[in-house]
Design a protein around this motif. Structure first.
Motif, PDB file in Angstrom:
ATOM      1  N   PHE A 270      -1.524  11.196 -34.214  1.00 48.58           N
ATOM      2  CA  PHE A 270      -1.474   9.921 -34.924  1.00 48.58           C
ATOM      3  C   PHE A 270      -0.844   8.833 -34.053  1.00 48.58           C
ATOM      4  O   PHE A 270      -1.288   7.679 -34.060  1.00 48.58           O
ATOM      5  CB  PHE A 270      -0.674  10.064 -36.216  1.00 48.58           C
ATOM      6  CG  PHE A 270      -1.391  10.836 -37.290  1.00 48.58           C
ATOM      7  CD1 PHE A 270      -2.661  10.493 -37.675  1.00 48.58           C
ATOM      8  CD2 PHE A 270      -0.778  11.907 -37.923  1.00 48.58           C
ATOM      9  CE1 PHE A 270      -3.332  11.193 -38.665  1.00 48.58           C
ATOM     10  CE2 PHE A 270      -1.427  12.618 -38.915  1.00 48.58           C
ATOM     11  CZ  PHE A 270      -2.707  12.266 -39.285  1.00 48.58           C
ATOM     12  N   GLU A 271       0.180   9.171 -33.326  1.00 44.28           N
ATOM     13  CA  GLU A 271       0.854   8.183 -32.485  1.00 44.28           C
ATOM     14  C   GLU A 271      -0.066   7.682 -31.369  1.00 44.28           C
ATOM     15  O   GLU A 271      -0.105   6.485 -31.078  1.00 44.28           O
ATOM     16  CB  GLU A 271       2.118   8.804 -31.883  1.00 44.28           C
ATOM     17  CG  GLU A 271       3.196   9.118 -32.915  1.00 44.28           C
ATOM     18  CD  GLU A 271       4.334   9.933 -32.341  1.00 44.28           C
ATOM     19  OE1 GLU A 271       5.328  10.126 -33.058  1.00 44.28           O
ATOM     20  OE2 GLU A 271       4.227  10.401 -31.182  1.00 44.28           O
ATOM     21  N   GLU A 272      -0.801   8.595 -30.751  1.00 41.32           N
ATOM     22  CA  GLU A 272      -1.646   8.221 -29.616  1.00 41.32           C
ATOM     23  C   GLU A 272      -2.909   7.479 -30.047  1.00 41.32           C
ATOM     24  O   GLU A 272      -3.426   6.644 -29.299  1.00 41.32           O
ATOM     25  CB  GLU A 272      -2.026   9.472 -28.826  1.00 41.32           C
ATOM     26  CG  GLU A 272      -0.839  10.150 -28.154  1.00 41.32           C
ATOM     27  CD  GLU A 272      -1.163  11.552 -27.693  1.00 41.32           C
ATOM     28  OE1 GLU A 272      -2.360  11.946 -27.803  1.00 41.32           O
ATOM     29  OE2 GLU A 272      -0.248  12.267 -27.240  1.00 41.32           O
ATOM     30  N   GLU A 273      -3.438   7.784 -31.250  1.00 36.35           N
ATOM     31  CA  GLU A 273      -4.691   7.187 -31.691  1.00 36.35           C
ATOM     32  C   GLU A 273      -4.500   5.910 -32.499  1.00 36.35           C
ATOM     33  O   GLU A 273      -5.479   5.257 -32.856  1.00 36.35           O
ATOM     34  CB  GLU A 273      -5.482   8.195 -32.532  1.00 36.35           C
ATOM     35  CG  GLU A 273      -5.970   9.399 -31.747  1.00 36.35           C
ATOM     36  CD  GLU A 273      -6.973   9.018 -30.670  1.00 36.35           C
ATOM     37  OE1 GLU A 273      -7.807   8.124 -30.925  1.00 36.35           O
ATOM     38  OE2 GLU A 273      -6.910   9.593 -29.569  1.00 36.35           O
ATOM     39  N   SER A 274      -3.282   5.544 -32.794  1.00 38.89           N
ATOM     40  CA  SER A 274      -3.027   4.340 -33.576  1.00 38.89           C
ATOM     41  C   SER A 274      -3.560   3.109 -32.856  1.00 38.89           C
ATOM     42  O   SER A 274      -3.459   2.978 -31.629  1.00 38.89           O
ATOM     43  CB  SER A 274      -1.521   4.182 -33.817  1.00 38.89           C
ATOM     44  OG  SER A 274      -1.222   2.890 -34.300  1.00 38.89           O
ATOM     45  N   GLU A 275      -4.119   2.172 -33.624  1.00 35.10           N
ATOM     46  CA  GLU A 275      -4.586   0.916 -33.045  1.00 35.10           C
ATOM     47  C   GLU A 275      -3.419   0.066 -32.539  1.00 35.10           C
ATOM     48  O   GLU A 275      -3.617  -0.878 -31.796  1.00 35.10           O
ATOM     49  CB  GLU A 275      -5.410   0.129 -34.074  1.00 35.10           C
ATOM     50  CG  GLU A 275      -6.212  -1.004 -33.466  1.00 35.10           C
ATOM     51  CD  GLU A 275      -7.103  -1.716 -34.464  1.00 35.10           C
ATOM     52  OE1 GLU A 275      -7.721  -2.735 -34.077  1.00 35.10           O
ATOM     53  OE2 GLU A 275      -7.185  -1.273 -35.629  1.00 35.10           O
ATOM     54  N   ASN A 276      -2.197   0.432 -32.918  1.00 31.48           N
ATOM     55  CA  ASN A 276      -1.034  -0.251 -32.344  1.00 31.48           C
ATOM     56  C   ASN A 276      -1.013  -0.131 -30.827  1.00 31.48           C
ATOM     57  O   ASN A 276      -0.573  -1.033 -30.117  1.00 31.48           O
ATOM     58  CB  ASN A 276       0.267   0.351 -32.903  1.00 31.48           C
ATOM     59  CG  ASN A 276       0.539  -0.094 -34.319  1.00 31.48           C
ATOM     60  OD1 ASN A 276      -0.317  -0.658 -34.979  1.00 31.48           O
ATOM     61  ND2 ASN A 276       1.737   0.163 -34.799  1.00 31.48           N
ATOM     62  N   VAL A 277      -1.481   1.039 -30.319  1.00 31.43           N
ATOM     63  CA  VAL A 277      -1.347   1.323 -28.890  1.00 31.43           C
ATOM     64  C   VAL A 277      -2.671   1.623 -28.202  1.00 31.43           C
ATOM     65  O   VAL A 277      -2.712   1.700 -26.973  1.00 31.43           O
ATOM     66  CB  VAL A 277      -0.384   2.512 -28.663  1.00 31.43           C
ATOM     67  CG1 VAL A 277       1.008   2.177 -29.157  1.00 31.43           C
ATOM     68  CG2 VAL A 277      -0.893   3.779 -29.360  1.00 31.43           C
ATOM     69  N   LYS A 278      -3.749   1.816 -28.969  1.00 31.73           N
ATOM     70  CA  LYS A 278      -5.025   2.191 -28.364  1.00 31.73           C
ATOM     71  C   LYS A 278      -6.095   1.167 -28.726  1.00 31.73           C
ATOM     72  O   LYS A 278      -6.224   0.750 -29.873  1.00 31.73           O
ATOM     73  CB  LYS A 278      -5.452   3.574 -28.844  1.00 31.73           C
ATOM     74  CG  LYS A 278      -6.688   4.107 -28.131  1.00 31.73           C
ATOM     75  CD  LYS A 278      -6.966   5.559 -28.519  1.00 31.73           C
ATOM     76  CE  LYS A 278      -8.178   6.096 -27.766  1.00 31.73           C
ATOM     77  NZ  LYS A 278      -8.445   7.510 -28.086  1.00 31.73           N
ATOM     78  N   GLU A 279      -6.892   0.780 -27.702  1.00 30.33           N
ATOM     79  CA  GLU A 279      -7.936  -0.217 -27.911  1.00 30.33           C
ATOM     80  C   GLU A 279      -9.033   0.318 -28.821  1.00 30.33           C
ATOM     81  O   GLU A 279      -9.165   1.519 -29.033  1.00 30.33           O
ATOM     82  CB  GLU A 279      -8.540  -0.639 -26.563  1.00 30.33           C
ATOM     83  CG  GLU A 279      -9.436   0.404 -25.918  1.00 30.33           C
ATOM     84  CD  GLU A 279      -8.692   1.477 -25.156  1.00 30.33           C
ATOM     85  OE1 GLU A 279      -9.352   2.337 -24.544  1.00 30.33           O
ATOM     86  OE2 GLU A 279      -7.440   1.468 -25.165  1.00 30.33           O
TER      87      GLU A 279
END
Length: 794
Positions: A206-215
């Motif tokens: 969830f952390e890596e796929e969040s739109e907060n951090v991933k385009e």
């Protein structure tokens, strides 16, 4: 990648059981505006909640300062963190200049002709979160055909149509596919706050796929091409993948290279930057039980503390999504249900193996009814099965299964609120928001809402921190709902309770030992009594909190009828340490409501976090505690306090313990509970500031508040004014300093060697003066040479 099948397995977790979720703080709308009836007028007004029509609150717009702490409170009907299902809660917010609650309960039109100035985005009569263009893109975009749709017959081909919404019903400008699946694969205006899951091992994903951090990527189709494709196919057509997007081109331009020096219209696969925000907080969800819209362990409500971001915007909205899936088949991982498990030709059920789990052969599941479809009829006794010549149907049982709900997403959204810059002259390190939840009526009349209470009901603050007292009510509750004061109205106030009249449990001790007011009483204290002054607030502040000056001079204030629905005291610094009990004098009918609260003001700063498999940290000033992932298997609330030097020494002395040898080396850190906090041989890391001196040695000692506990010396590394060490248990960690004998011996030795060299040199030159003269002459010559060199260069 034609159908985005790579994300099929991850998306099913949010689309998997009939439940509801309701947001209580900030006040959730459940699509309500200001209706005076118990049921909302329009469940399709702004978004698809799939909740009961009676949920939601009429009004709720407040403002919060950047960096302040807001307690999110909600209820969910079915369980989470329970072995019988899979679940998570996704918390998000969005802000926009046109985000609004609106003034009508009518759904915003999807045809600009029906809006003022032919622009629905700017027609402020209608409530709106997502924009019109956002919905148009969803309406025209091909749905992800790699998703599990079970045996549902979707009525269209765009992202409007999902297993949960096979008819493509519109709710505001929400995109149904985005609503049903998380993390979503196209750009959205929603920013992630937190994900609370029953399986914390999913947190790294969830952390890596969040739109907060991933385009994210999306297909841009020029308007002319878009209209042509829509006309030819009699439906909107925007590809959802790069290959098909870049194939879109006018037929007569197919042979023209895209890099030719001519104008060529074609589809473009556009990259959208991430939101560039921190990763969402992810941790294990709190336990809740089935069929119970109520509290969790200890009788406390479900709560998450959100630190308000620094964005300074007047129009924001919060949403919580409750995703719950059945345990009857796998819903996560490589074997999760996907497009290959949908209904296949010649079958009337989904291609999901539910028979093996019940000890049946897959080829026997059809005859016995163990298939995933709408309301299957199962034969639970093999000897009475209707297979072969046996046509006895006496033991057939029908299951109530709706495949568009057996695995489901619910949500609630707040009324709009503002986020504002912290006042520059506000002299406090932290702001805590203190609000009012609930609405007028007894528990039956307000259900699935809640009765009045303070949020948070128990608030812990450090001395000189600020509390922002703010709440709002309504004038349009049903007139026959129970309550005090004018019918249909919500009003609240705060007055400290009178002194304790009878003994009760010890409760939580505070540093000062002051207990002011008594939760068991129902009468307020006298405002003139200086010894009961509420947390050091001024008399003017106390008058305003009590409702005597709610922007109303006199009037009918005995039950706050002439007070305004909205109240804002602003952030106020609390300066007096103690345990304070208070009540609302209006909502104090002993039979069915008691609106009271408790505030602990302590000299030491205090923080807490839920620590589970995912780990976590607590930070207070320069002190911190850090748990690595895997240090625990089960969730545990861990508290941390930083006691200043004097308070720390007083605490130790009050336990009847003598301090370890040495003198104080600064503040101490207390960790709760005072027991093993990690599994097996795992450790957590603690860092705390300590003074550094060349001739001082700093040691860390550990004990507990049990007077019989002994002192234990902890190995610590001291560097740059910080002591860092590993531990496995809670307790009180105290820094002590003592004389560093080795450092002193080293310094004495170094000085002695230096003295010997100086003395020896002096004796030598005194014995041989010609040597001294020759040395001085050589130094002079070198200096003159250097001087001439510099002059020649100039």
């Amino acid at each position: 990648m034609k159908l985005l099948t790579v994300i099929v397995w991850l998306a099913t977790i949010v689309s998997h059981v009939n439940a509801d979720t309701y947001l209580h703080n900030p006040r959730g709308s459940n699509n309500r505006l200001d209706e005076a009836n118990r049921d909302r007028n329009n469940g399709n007004r702004m978004f698809d909640s799939q909740n009961n029509n009676r949920g939601g609150y009429n009004v709720g717009s407040l403002y919060y300062y950047e960096g302040s702490i807001l307690s999110i409170e909600w209820t969910n009907q079915h369980s989470c963190n329970n072995p019988n299902n899979h679940c998570n809660f996704v918390m998000q917010y969005m802000c926009g200049d046109l985000v609004r609650d609106g003034t009508t309960t009518t759904t915003i039109p999807d045809n600009p002709v029906n809006c003022r100035d032919y622009n629905c985005n700017t027609d402020l009569k209608y409530g709106m979160h997502e924009s019109y263009n956002y919905y148009l893109n969803c309406k025209g975009r091909v749905r992800n055909k790699g998703l599990f749709t079970a045996d549902q017959n979707l009525k269209g081909n765009s992202a409007r149509f999902t297993r949960q919404n096979p008819g493509g019903t519109r709710r505001g400008y929400e995109c149904p596919e985005e609503r049903d699946y998380y993390p979503y694969w196209h750009p959205t205006p929603w920013k992630d706050i937190a994900v609370l899951t029953n399986d914390p091992t999913q947190c790294p994903y969830f952390e890596e796929e969040s739109e907060n951090v991933k385009e994210r990527y999306s297909c841009y189709v020029p308007s002319g091409l878009y209209s042509e494709y829509a006309r030819m196919r009699r439906q909107a057509y925007i590809p959802n993948n790069k290959e098909e997007c870049e194939e879109i081109q006018w037929p007569e331009q197919k042979d023209i290279p895209k890099d030719a020096n001519v104008t060529v219209e074609y589809g473009q696969w556009i990259r959208s930057e991430p939101h560039n925000l921190p990763k969402p907080i992810c941790r294990q969800a709190q336990y809740t039980r089935d069929n119970h819209l109520g509290n969790t362990y200890g009788g406390f409500p479900l709560m998450f503390n959100w630190t308000i971001p620094d964005i300074n915007h007047e129009h924001c909205v919060f949403r919580i999504r409750y995703n719950i899936s059945t345990g009857d088949f796998e819903g996560w991982g490589p074997s999760a249900v996907n497009a290959s498990n949908n209904k296949q030709p010649g079958k009337n059920y989904a291609n999901v193996d539910v028979a093996t789990k019940y000890g049946l052969q897959p080829n026997n599941q059809d005859g016995r009814g163990y298939v995933f479809k709408q309301n299957p009829t199962v034969e639970i006794f093999d000897e009475f099965a209707t297979t072969g010549n046996n046509q006895d149907k006496d033991f057939q049982l029908r299951l109530a299964i709706n495949t568009n709900q057996f695995g489901r997403t619910f949500q609630d959204r707040s009324h709009t609120f503002a986020i504002r810059q912290r006042p520059a002259d506000l002299d406090c390190s932290q702001i805590h928001n203190l609000n009012v939840r609930g609405k007028r009526g007894n528990i039956v009349q307000v259900y699935p809402g809640v009765e009045y209470d303070m949020v948070p009901n128990r608030l812990y603050v450090a001395q000189d921190e600020c509390i922002h007292f703010q709440w709002t009510g309504s004038n349009t509750n049903p007139n026959n709902n129970d309550g005090q004061g004018r019918a249909g109205t919500d009003r609240s106030n705060i007055v400290m309770l009178e002194a304790q009249r009878y003994s009760e449990g010890n409760g939580r001790a505070v540093a000062s030992g002051n207990k002011l007011g008594h939760w068991g009483n129902s009468y307020p204290a006298h405002l003139n009594d200086s010894e009961t002054r509420f947390m050091g607030l001024s008399r003017e502040d106390l008058d305003r909190l009590s409702g005597l000056t709610h922007s109303q001079f006199r009037g009918e204030l005995s039950e706050l009828d002439d007070s305004g629905t909205y109240f804002d005291l602003g952030p106020k610094k609390v300066t007096s340490v103690g345990e304070y009990h208070y009540l609302c004098t209006r909502n104090n009918n002993f039979s069915n409501r008691s609106q009271k609260g408790k505030i602990y003001v302590e000299r030491q700063a205090r923080g807490w976090n839920q620590i589970d498999w995912n780990g976590g940290s607590i930070e207070i000033g320069d002190s911190s505690v850090w748990f690595d992932r895997g240090a625990r298997d089960t969730p545990q609330d861990v508290g941390m306090e930083v006691w200043q030097t004097e308070d720390c020494e007083n605490l130790i002395n009050s336990l009847g313990k003598s301090l370890p040898s040495g003198s104080s080396a600064g503040s101490c850190v207390a960790l709760y509970p005072q027991e093993q906090l990690v599994k097996d041989s795992a450790k957590f890391q603690v860092s705390m500031p300590v003074p550094e001196g060349v001739t001082e040695k700093v040691s860390i000692w550990k004990t507990t508040t049990d007077s019989a506990a002994q002192w234990t010396l902890i190995e610590a590394e001291v560097s740059n004014g910080q002591a860092t060490f590993q531990a496995s248990e809670g307790g009180v960690y105290v820094p002590r300093k003592s004389v560093n004998v080795a450092a002193i011996v080293g310094i004495v030795c170094a000085v002695s060697v230096l003295l010997i060299i100086v003395c020896g040199t002096t004796i030598y030159f005194c014995k041989y003066p010609e040597k001294w003269q020759a040395l001085k002459k050589g130094v002079r010559q070198k200096a003159n040479y250097a001087k001439r060199s510099m002059q020649s260069q100039v």
